[in-house]
Motif scaffolding. Sequence first.
Motif, mmCIF file in Angstrom:
data_model
loop_
_atom_site.group_PDB
_atom_site.id
_atom_site.type_symbol
_atom_site.label_atom_id
_atom_site.label_comp_id
_atom_site.label_asym_id
_atom_site.label_seq_id
_atom_site.Cartn_x
_atom_site.Cartn_y
_atom_site.Cartn_z
ATOM 1 N N ILE A 176 -4.364 11.361 -10.599
ATOM 2 C CA ILE A 176 -4.346 9.946 -10.224
ATOM 3 C C ILE A 176 -4.513 9.021 -11.415
ATOM 4 N N ASN A 177 -4.922 9.536 -12.558
ATOM 5 C CA ASN A 177 -5.087 8.672 -13.726
ATOM 6 C C ASN A 177 -3.742 8.161 -14.256
ATOM 7 N N THR A 178 -2.661 8.859 -13.939
ATOM 8 C CA THR A 178 -1.337 8.445 -14.414
ATOM 9 C C THR A 178 -0.626 7.507 -13.452
ATOM 10 N N VAL A 179 -1.111 7.415 -12.219
ATOM 11 C CA VAL A 179 -0.385 6.647 -11.190
ATOM 12 C C VAL A 179 -0.321 5.148 -11.507
ATOM 13 N N PRO A 180 -1.438 4.462 -11.872
ATOM 14 C CA PRO A 180 -1.363 3.010 -12.084
ATOM 15 C C PRO A 180 -0.310 2.594 -13.111
ATOM 16 N N ALA A 181 -0.245 3.269 -14.242
ATOM 17 C CA ALA A 181 0.726 2.883 -15.267
ATOM 18 C C ALA A 181 2.154 3.076 -14.779
ATOM 19 N N ILE A 182 2.430 4.173 -14.068
ATOM 20 C CA ILE A 182 3.782 4.437 -13.558
ATOM 21 C C ILE A 182 4.211 3.358 -12.572
ATOM 22 N N ILE A 183 3.330 3.026 -11.644
ATOM 23 C CA ILE A 183 3.678 2.069 -10.593
ATOM 24 C C ILE A 183 3.796 0.658 -11.169
ATOM 25 N N GLU A 184 2.884 0.278 -12.039
ATOM 26 C CA GLU A 184 2.945 -1.076 -12.612
ATOM 27 C C GLU A 184 4.226 -1.284 -13.409
ATOM 28 N N ALA A 185 4.635 -0.266 -14.170
ATOM 29 C CA ALA A 185 5.879 -0.372 -14.934
ATOM 30 C C ALA A 185 7.080 -0.471 -14.005
ATOM 31 N N ALA A 186 7.047 0.279 -12.899
ATOM 32 C CA ALA A 186 8.179 0.244 -11.972
ATOM 33 C C ALA A 186 8.282 -1.100 -11.266
ATOM 34 N N VAL A 187 7.152 -1.640 -10.808
ATOM 35 C CA VAL A 187 7.168 -2.911 -10.078
ATOM 36 C C VAL A 187 7.553 -4.063 -11.009
ATOM 37 N N ALA A 188 7.180 -3.962 -12.280
ATOM 38 C CA ALA A 188 7.497 -5.038 -13.236
ATOM 39 C C ALA A 188 8.993 -5.177 -13.467
ATOM 40 N N THR A 189 9.786 -4.162 -13.121
ATOM 41 C CA THR A 189 11.240 -4.258 -13.315
ATOM 42 C C THR A 189 11.922 -5.145 -12.268
ATOM 43 N N HIS A 190 11.205 -5.489 -11.206
ATOM 44 C CA HIS A 190 11.809 -6.362 -10.182
ATOM 45 C C HIS A 190 12.024 -7.752 -10.777
ATOM 46 N N PRO A 191 13.215 -8.335 -10.635
ATOM 47 C CA PRO A 191 13.494 -9.626 -11.301
ATOM 48 C C PRO A 191 12.675 -10.786 -10.778
ATOM 49 N N GLU A 192 12.114 -10.702 -9.560
ATOM 50 C CA GLU A 192 11.363 -11.812 -8.989
ATOM 51 C C GLU A 192 9.857 -11.681 -9.193
ATOM 52 N N VAL A 193 9.404 -10.557 -9.701
ATOM 53 C CA VAL A 193 7.975 -10.354 -9.934
ATOM 54 C C VAL A 193 7.587 -11.082 -11.221
ATOM 55 N N LEU A 194 6.481 -11.847 -11.180
ATOM 56 C CA LEU A 194 6.069 -12.697 -12.290
ATOM 57 C C LEU A 194 5.054 -12.016 -13.193
ATOM 58 N N ASP A 195 5.065 -12.413 -14.456
ATOM 59 C CA ASP A 195 4.029 -11.986 -15.395
ATOM 60 C C ASP A 195 2.871 -12.978 -15.460
ATOM 61 N N ASP A 196 3.120 -14.198 -14.953
ATOM 62 C CA ASP A 196 2.107 -15.252 -14.977
ATOM 63 C C ASP A 196 1.911 -15.760 -13.548
ATOM 64 N N ALA A 212 0.834 -1.207 0.000
ATOM 65 C CA ALA A 212 0.000 0.000 0.000
ATOM 66 C C ALA A 212 0.867 1.255 0.000
ATOM 67 N N PHE A 213 0.374 2.318 -0.629
ATOM 68 C CA PHE A 213 1.061 3.618 -0.627
ATOM 69 C C PHE A 213 0.009 4.711 -0.865
ATOM 70 N N SER A 214 0.403 5.975 -0.696
ATOM 71 C CA SER A 214 -0.509 7.128 -0.875
ATOM 72 C C SER A 214 0.184 8.202 -1.698
ATOM 73 N N VAL A 215 -0.639 9.017 -2.381
ATOM 74 C CA VAL A 215 -0.138 10.176 -3.127
ATOM 75 C C VAL A 215 -0.952 11.403 -2.716
ATOM 76 N N SER A 216 -0.404 12.543 -3.062
ATOM 77 C CA SER A 216 -1.057 13.807 -2.688
ATOM 78 C C SER A 216 -2.348 14.005 -3.484
ATOM 79 N N TYR A 217 -3.269 14.825 -2.912
ATOM 80 C CA TYR A 217 -4.518 15.161 -3.603
ATOM 81 C C TYR A 217 -4.287 16.040 -4.830
ATOM 82 N N ASP A 218 -3.091 16.616 -4.938
ATOM 83 C CA ASP A 218 -2.779 17.447 -6.099
ATOM 84 C C ASP A 218 -2.352 16.620 -7.301
#
Length: 436
Positions: A348-368, A339-345
Amino acid sequence: MEQADSLMDQARAAFDQGLILAQEWLLSPAAWSQFALLVGAYLVARLANRIIAPRLTRLLTPEPDNSSIIAKARRFVLIFMPLLLPLLAYGFTAIGEVVTRSLFGSGAVIAFGKRVFLFLAARALAKHIIRDPFLKLLARYVLVPVAALYALGFLDQVIAALEGTVVSLGNISFSALAIIRGLIAGSLLFWLGQWSNTQSVAYIERQPMRPAIRQLIVKVAEFAIFGIAFLLLMNIMGISLSSLAIIGGAVGVGLGFGLQKIASNFISGVILLVEGQATVGDYIELDGGEAGTIIKMTARATILETFDGRWIVVPNEDFITTRVVNYSDSGSANRLEVAFSVSYDTDINTVPAIIEAAVATHPEVLDDPEGPDCELRGFGESGIDFGVEFWVNGIDDGKNKYASDVLFLIWNALKNNDIEIPYPHRVVELKGTLPA
């Protein structure tokens, strides 16, 4: 005391008989001729050994990198090369004994020589061939003394004396020979059982099957091997197997009254191994809150190891009668959430794509079965709450720091995109006038 005196009398009689026999040999021309044949047979054996041994060694020595079954068999035969000389001497002496008995009608000296060569073979076996510590100890203190007694001609007398010595244990009586024979046979049988169990475990571990089934087969093989060894020992000791039925009935009564828990845990352990609900390496959480990795499953209990190195011994029955959460299931994927939080400013429509791309770079995170998934969780007091779900092989424990790594990735991604992580906001309302 009477048995000790009897043994002393037998020893004196044997010594006197040996002294008389030695005098007869020293004064007999036939004995001297047999002794000459004995020496000749030994010299011929040494000459034959000098010719045969190098050639046989070259013939049996395989290539160093050859690991086939035939190569292993040849290396095994090479181990027994120190027995070649005494066995050749024994063979030539046997031929000389046939000639001596046909010419002189007696062969006591050369027969004695044959027994001496057998003693030398037993000594070479114990000294140069046997490598296992237990077998080497048994050969040194059992095989070699027995061979020495046989060479001197005292073996039959010693066996008769031990047979006549009776040891009483309550209402049961055993001869000393039966006790010694049982100790030697029991040691050999259980050593052979241990060796067979090790070989069978190594073979079973190489077979492709479920870990739970593999462990069950290992346990069944172990019980079968040592059960057969025990029955063979009872047969060698001369104990009737019908008496074991009485003991089995008594054990059954004991199970019915005082050992229900042990029997229940044993049966539960068999069910666990057959069904594969949990196996070694799984991370589980019990109904009482205890959690850890299974490191060993025995007939009575399962041993868990916690993150801080403590061992928890859990009766097998608890896995059957209570709720157990298995997070590993023999290495299957698990879904974690951060879990995490961002400012009200923030947009928020851009947050999911940014975070998903960042987390996918972890070598142990699976695509399946599914890649990282960032979702809006709610609107908090100080910021907008998000959560990111991701799949990994394993769990978030002391060895795997998945949550910590993903939080670092989220922090860096938000900073790189100038997205603010909010601080807690509080509104303070003052009623009345401020003091002067």
